[in-house]
Scaffold this motif. Structure first.
Motif, short mmCIF file in Angstrom:
data_model
loop_
_atom_site.label_atom_id
_atom_site.label_comp_id
_atom_site.label_asym_id
_atom_site.label_seq_id
_atom_site.Cartn_x
_atom_site.Cartn_y
_atom_site.Cartn_z
N SER A 151 0.72 -0.96 -0.10
CA SER A 151 -0.19 -0.55 0.03
C SER A 151 0.64 1.61 -0.07
CB SER A 151 -1.19 -0.09 1.30
OG SER A 151 -1.60 1.77 1.03
N GLU A 152 0.62 2.05 -0.75
CA GLU A 152 1.09 3.67 -0.72
C GLU A 152 0.48 4.25 0.99
OE1 GLU A 152 2.71 4.98 -3.70
OE2 GLU A 152 2.92 2.82 -3.86
N ASP A 153 -0.23 3.98 1.65
CA ASP A 153 -0.63 4.07 2.72
C ASP A 153 0.64 4.07 3.79
OD1 ASP A 153 -2.32 5.20 5.47
OD2 ASP A 153 -3.89 4.33 4.46
N ILE A 154 1.41 4.89 4.53
CA ILE A 154 2.16 4.21 5.60
C ILE A 154 1.74 4.18 6.28
CG2 ILE A 154 4.76 5.34 6.53
CD1 ILE A 154 4.77 6.77 3.49
N SER A 155 1.00 5.37 6.87
CA SER A 155 0.04 4.42 8.14
C SER A 155 -0.20 3.47 8.29
CB SER A 155 -0.59 6.36 8.58
OG SER A 155 -1.86 5.89 8.18
N LYS A 156 -0.71 3.38 6.88
CA LYS A 156 -1.58 1.67 7.10
C LYS A 156 -0.24 0.46 7.80
CE LYS A 156 -4.43 -0.71 3.97
NZ LYS A 156 -5.23 -0.91 2.79
N VAL A 157 0.43 0.71 6.98
CA VAL A 157 1.19 -0.61 6.42
C VAL A 157 2.00 -0.04 8.01
CG1 VAL A 157 3.68 -1.01 6.39
CG2 VAL A 157 1.97 -0.01 4.72
N ARG A 158 2.07 1.03 9.05
CA ARG A 158 2.44 1.04 10.00
C ARG A 158 2.24 0.65 10.77
NH1 ARG A 158 7.13 4.13 12.19
NH2 ARG A 158 7.00 5.11 10.34
N THR A 159 0.57 0.56 10.99
CA THR A 159 -1.03 -0.40 12.00
C THR A 159 -0.81 -0.76 12.47
OG1 THR A 159 -2.49 2.10 11.52
CG2 THR A 159 -2.84 0.24 12.55
N GLY A 190 10.62 -2.94 0.48
CA GLY A 190 9.71 -1.21 0.05
C GLY A 190 9.49 -0.23 2.33
N ASP A 191 9.20 -1.44 2.96
CA ASP A 191 9.30 -1.21 4.45
C ASP A 191 10.32 -1.23 5.47
OD1 ASP A 191 8.14 -3.55 3.98
OD2 ASP A 191 6.90 -3.98 4.06
N TYR A 192 11.34 -2.02 5.11
CA TYR A 192 12.25 -3.07 6.25
C TYR A 192 12.22 -1.60 7.34
CZ TYR A 192 16.81 -1.22 4.51
OH TYR A 192 17.20 0.05 3.74
N ALA A 193 12.79 -0.22 6.74
CA ALA A 193 13.13 0.43 8.12
C ALA A 193 11.93 1.27 8.72
CB ALA A 193 13.43 2.24 6.61
N MET A 194 10.94 0.63 8.14
CA MET A 194 9.95 1.00 9.40
C MET A 194 9.77 -0.23 9.76
SD MET A 194 5.42 1.84 8.35
CE MET A 194 5.68 3.50 6.96
N ALA A 195 9.40 -1.06 9.57
CA ALA A 195 9.63 -2.23 10.08
C ALA A 195 9.84 -2.80 11.34
CB ALA A 195 9.11 -3.39 9.54
N VAL A 196 11.38 -1.43 11.56
CA VAL A 196 12.32 -1.92 12.37
C VAL A 196 12.37 -1.24 12.83
CG1 VAL A 196 15.06 -1.54 12.77
CG2 VAL A 196 14.25 -3.17 10.60
N GLU A 197 11.84 0.10 12.78
CA GLU A 197 11.31 0.68 13.74
C GLU A 197 10.34 0.68 14.34
OE1 GLU A 197 11.94 5.11 11.14
OE2 GLU A 197 9.88 4.61 11.27
N GLU A 198 9.06 -0.39 14.28
CA GLU A 198 8.09 -0.54 15.10
C GLU A 198 8.90 -2.50 15.58
OE1 GLU A 198 5.55 0.13 15.39
OE2 GLU A 198 6.31 2.23 14.11
N GLY A 199 9.93 -2.54 15.72
CA GLY A 199 10.33 -3.65 16.56
C GLY A 199 10.86 -4.77 15.61
N SER A 200 10.67 -4.96 14.66
CA SER A 200 10.92 -6.19 13.93
C SER A 200 12.38 -6.93 13.78
CB SER A 200 11.12 -6.06 12.32
OG SER A 200 11.53 -7.28 11.45
N THR A 201 12.90 -7.51 14.19
CA THR A 201 14.22 -8.36 14.68
C THR A 201 14.44 -9.30 13.19
OG1 THR A 201 13.27 -10.32 15.30
CG2 THR A 201 13.30 -8.82 16.52
N MET A 202 14.07 -9.20 12.57
CA MET A 202 14.80 -9.79 11.08
C MET A 202 13.88 -8.93 9.78
SD MET A 202 14.60 -13.93 10.47
CE MET A 202 16.02 -14.45 11.57
N VAL A 203 14.18 -9.22 8.94
CA VAL A 203 13.98 -8.13 7.87
C VAL A 203 14.10 -8.94 6.20
CG1 VAL A 203 14.09 -5.81 8.27
CG2 VAL A 203 15.99 -6.82 7.14
#
Ligand SMILES: *Cc1c(COP(=O)(O)O)cnc(C)c1O
Length: 221
Positions: A155-163, A194-207
């Motif tokens: 999705s282009e909707d960044i806030s949706k992906v973050r949620t 496309g979204d790994y940086a945000m995923a890491v910000e949100e607590g990802s341990t593996m991209v």
């Protein structure tokens, strides 16, 4: 297209503690070797036959991650060597992995795939199915559930992906007590090119990153 070594260096230096799984599906062995020579050891594949062929051809110390949709009747081909199966999306599949693990005298590490995207097409369990696994897990001694995996909406909707990432992290934290029964609860696999940086910000341990490293995939080639 050659492997993007600049991008590889950029990503690995930005990741801190998160593990990079280089997603090499559809890409030739030479590309994998290029990253291997730079020190990369974790590679991800989506197709069983392709994974089996690559494992046989390449170095023994590569940690192979199966990140695709795994059919029960194909578990036996990867059970002897697979490092981590990310996409476990049913108790039936987990039982088959356990059976094959027993055959090969291994405890196979797995992640439960959780349905986080609002899109209908993505595979994954809901909380009721996860609870079902929780009840069954103590009898499955040849698998170890290490955490969760999820895919956000395209999705282009960044806030949706973050949620979506945030809700997966919440679930991951909520299930921390699994470490008591499963022995481990350390892996939260989320984030792609496309979204790994945000995923890491949100607590990802593996991209799991493919196209940024290896270029776009051409499935018809
Ligand atoms: C293909 C794939 C990736 C990598 O996707 P990119 O956008 O190329 O980084 C990650 N996770 C899963 C489950 C995939 O199937």
């Amino acid at each position: 297209m050659p492997v993007n070594i600049e991008q590889y260096k950029k990503i690995t230096s930005a990741l801190d503690n998160a593990t990079l799984v280089a997603v090499s599906k559809t890409k030739p062995n030479e590309d994998i070797q290029t990253l291997y020579d730079l020190g990369q050891r974790d590679f991800g594949e989506n197709y069983v036959q392709e994974l089996v062929d690559k494992q046989a051809a390449l170095s023994n110390d590569i940690r192979w991650h199966f990140i695709g949709h795994l059919q029960s009747n194909k578990v036996k081909y990867i059970a002897p060597f697979v490092h981590l199966i990310h996409g476990v999306d049913s108790l039936k599949l987990l039982k088959e992995i356990n059976k094959q693990g027993a055959k090969h005298n291994r405890v196979i590490d797995c992640l439960l795939q959780v349905h986080i995207a609002q899109e209908e097409t993505k595979f994954g369990m809901d909380e009721a199915e996860i609870a079902e696994v929780r009840v069954a897990i103590s009898e499955l001694t040849n698998v170890r559930i290490c955490g969760l995996m999820g895919m956000a909406s395209f999705s282009e909707d960044i806030s949706k992906v973050r949620t979506e990432f945030r809700s997966l992290k919440e679930l991951f934290d909520r299930y921390r007590e699994w470490s008591v029964v499963s022995g481990q609860w350390t892996v939260l696999s989320m984030g792609m090119s496309g979204d790994y940086a945000m995923a890491v910000e949100e607590g990802s341990t593996m991209v799991r990153i493919g196209s940024l490293l290896f270029g776009e995939r051409n499935y018809t080639a």
